[in-house]
Design an enzyme around this catalytic site. Sequence first.
Site, PDB file in Angstrom:
ATOM      1  N   HIS A  47     -10.361   6.606  26.934  1.00 52.04           N
ATOM      2  CA  HIS A  47      -9.307   7.111  27.653  1.00 52.04           C
ATOM      3  C   HIS A  47      -9.084   6.618  29.172  1.00 52.04           C
ATOM      4  O   HIS A  47      -7.859   6.093  29.350  1.00 52.04           O
ATOM      5  CB  HIS A  47      -9.529   8.712  27.837  1.00 52.04           C
ATOM      6  CG  HIS A  47      -9.777   9.406  26.647  1.00 52.04           C
ATOM      7  ND1 HIS A  47      -9.164   8.965  25.308  1.00 52.04           N
ATOM      8  CD2 HIS A  47     -10.567  10.281  26.422  1.00 52.04           C
ATOM      9  CE1 HIS A  47      -9.412   9.912  24.470  1.00 52.04           C
ATOM     10  NE2 HIS A  47     -10.308  10.896  24.961  1.00 52.04           N
TER      11      HIS A  47
ATOM     12  N   ASP B 232      -6.304   7.184  20.352  1.00 52.14           N
ATOM     13  CA  ASP B 232      -6.740   7.536  21.549  1.00 52.14           C
ATOM     14  C   ASP B 232      -5.674   8.452  21.966  1.00 52.14           C
ATOM     15  O   ASP B 232      -4.641   8.028  22.504  1.00 52.14           O
ATOM     16  CB  ASP B 232      -6.812   6.433  22.625  1.00 52.14           C
ATOM     17  CG  ASP B 232      -7.403   6.551  23.745  1.00 52.14           C
ATOM     18  OD1 ASP B 232      -7.156   7.756  24.309  1.00 52.14           O
ATOM     19  OD2 ASP B 232      -8.337   5.758  24.238  1.00 52.14           O
ATOM     20  N   HIS B 233      -6.013   9.763  22.291  1.00 50.64           N
ATOM     21  CA  HIS B 233      -5.058  10.754  22.286  1.00 50.64           C
ATOM     22  C   HIS B 233      -4.312  10.766  23.739  1.00 50.64           C
ATOM     23  O   HIS B 233      -3.212  11.107  23.785  1.00 50.64           O
ATOM     24  CB  HIS B 233      -5.483  12.293  21.906  1.00 50.64           C
ATOM     25  CG  HIS B 233      -6.188  12.724  22.725  1.00 50.64           C
ATOM     26  ND1 HIS B 233      -7.489  12.802  22.851  1.00 50.64           N
ATOM     27  CD2 HIS B 233      -5.999  13.709  24.059  1.00 50.64           C
ATOM     28  CE1 HIS B 233      -7.972  13.402  23.708  1.00 50.64           C
ATOM     29  NE2 HIS B 233      -7.233  13.913  24.456  1.00 50.64           N
TER      30      HIS B 233
END
Length: 497
Positions: free
Chosen positions: A236, A173-174
């Site tokens: 996110h 999950d950047h």
Amino acid sequence: MNRTSDHILVIFGASGDLTRRKLIPALAELKKLKLLPNNFAVLGIGRTVYSDSSYRDMISSHLEERSDVLEMLYYHAMDPEKSEDYPGLQKRLEELKGQLKIDANYIFYLATPPSLYGVIPTSLADIGLLSEDNGFWKRVIIEKPFGTDIDSARELNSSLLMQLKEHQIYRIDHYLGKETVQNVLVTRFSNGIFEPLWNRNFIHHVEITSSESLGVGTRGGYYDHSGALRDMLQNHLLQLVGLVAMEPPTVISSDAIRNEVLKVFQSFRTIEGEDIERHVIRGQYISSHVRGESMAGYRDEKGVPGESRTETFVAVKLFIDNWRWGGVPFYIRTGKRLPNRVTEIVVHFNPTPHTLFASEGTGNRNQLVIRIQPDEGILLKFGMKEQGAGFKVQEANMDFLYKDLSDSYIPEAYQRLLLDCMQGDSTLYARGDAVEAAWRFVDPILKAWQNDPAIPLHGYPCGTWGPEMADSMIEGAEYTWRYPCKNLADDGLYCEL
Ligand SMILES: NC(=O)c1ccc[n+]([C@@H]2O[C@H](COP(=O)([O-])OP(=O)(O)OC[C@H]3O[C@@H](n4cnc5c(N)ncnc54)[C@H](OP(=O)(O)O)[C@@H]3O)[C@@H](O)[C@H]2O)c1
């Protein structure tokens, strides 16, 4: 810092956009910072045919500057869907290992369409490439989306767990790789001044916004199957809620932190029945003129069906039913074609119990704004005496900008995440149980939207802050969303685009 042991990074989907735009530049930066191991190689995999040298040329044409990492790149053409192609991959890895004297440690990065997230690990396991029995580690990084609903996420988790142990799986999950997101933990747990106030007794509500000014661009075909709820909120934004709302972990370790995030997700109050219409607002951008420029509506974008009901905006009011947060609403929203590209968390503290001083504006004064991007930093809003006679109150800002802390640049999320995986640290990756818990929260909303066409999809003109309905969802006459500008300290409805 852990030692990064020798290994080969195998990227499936090496001819794709993510590899070119994010992964290789992140590796180039790690190389520049001397953070890659001495004996290391990247093996790109794809169906497109390249030689090692033509692959390096292709990648090089996308890099801003020449990098030594190019010499570490190799390429192997194969179809990852075909099990008969895997022995060839194994042979190539053996050759590389021998030639470059690299231990049998591997990271397999799945930067392919999600339909391959099951078949690649199964095929790798079939030829023994995922086994850690020989004392060397094997890790698999999986890109988003991790499932499209609770059933597909569970199915994917159980398929992966047939081939791998949880500690071998790294779900990207950047957002968690962003410095400023990690700073939420440091702000909360390295200061004595915030944590005593960080609960239902002092916090009125929490607001999280992640807005984009762009539309879907050329990704309409992909986006139409996804939408804002799946693409941004389920992963996110809920991860941000997890970090804001979690209890202090006992230690800074992957399991301790991820256990606390999981508990937050498990405490989300399910939104169902009539509450879906009241607590979830969805919208879709419609054409408008923004600063003289004509902007197409979502349904006119390339690859989007003319009758599409996919949401490009979603705002949710959610409750966390636990002792810390009982009764405190979390308002979270995300959307495309909004006035700015901004991600921020706003903690609204309770107003004073009694008004002593006349003031302009609302009593909703004390806000702590944690800006994730751009203009990364923290802002505290409070009341100060206006100069002159009487006791008039004016609002004042105290801000800290991340860029003032040091001259060094803020590293890209992928750089941090890749390095962590190389070092075996999964703290900033999503754990399977938390991913499922997040889907469990989102699933009833998705199902209701699918099954009940009467639930409205509101149009909103490009360049506005989403449907008007969303503006009124924050309860209390004195409260509304913050309308963030590019600069942290400015706010208002009419920020520059
Ligand atoms: N791009 C981003 O910024 C971004 C951000 C977040 C997440 N992701 C995720 O990362 C993954 C890769 O994204 P991307 O943007 O790099 O996609 P992309 O540009 O379409 O690249 C995907 C690559 O997968 C390869 N591939 C292998 N088998 C395939 C098959 N059966 N069908 C289609 N392609 C196949 C293709 O290479 P060959 O044709 O050479 O085999 C292609 O280069 C996706 O799951 C995406 O959701 C991407």
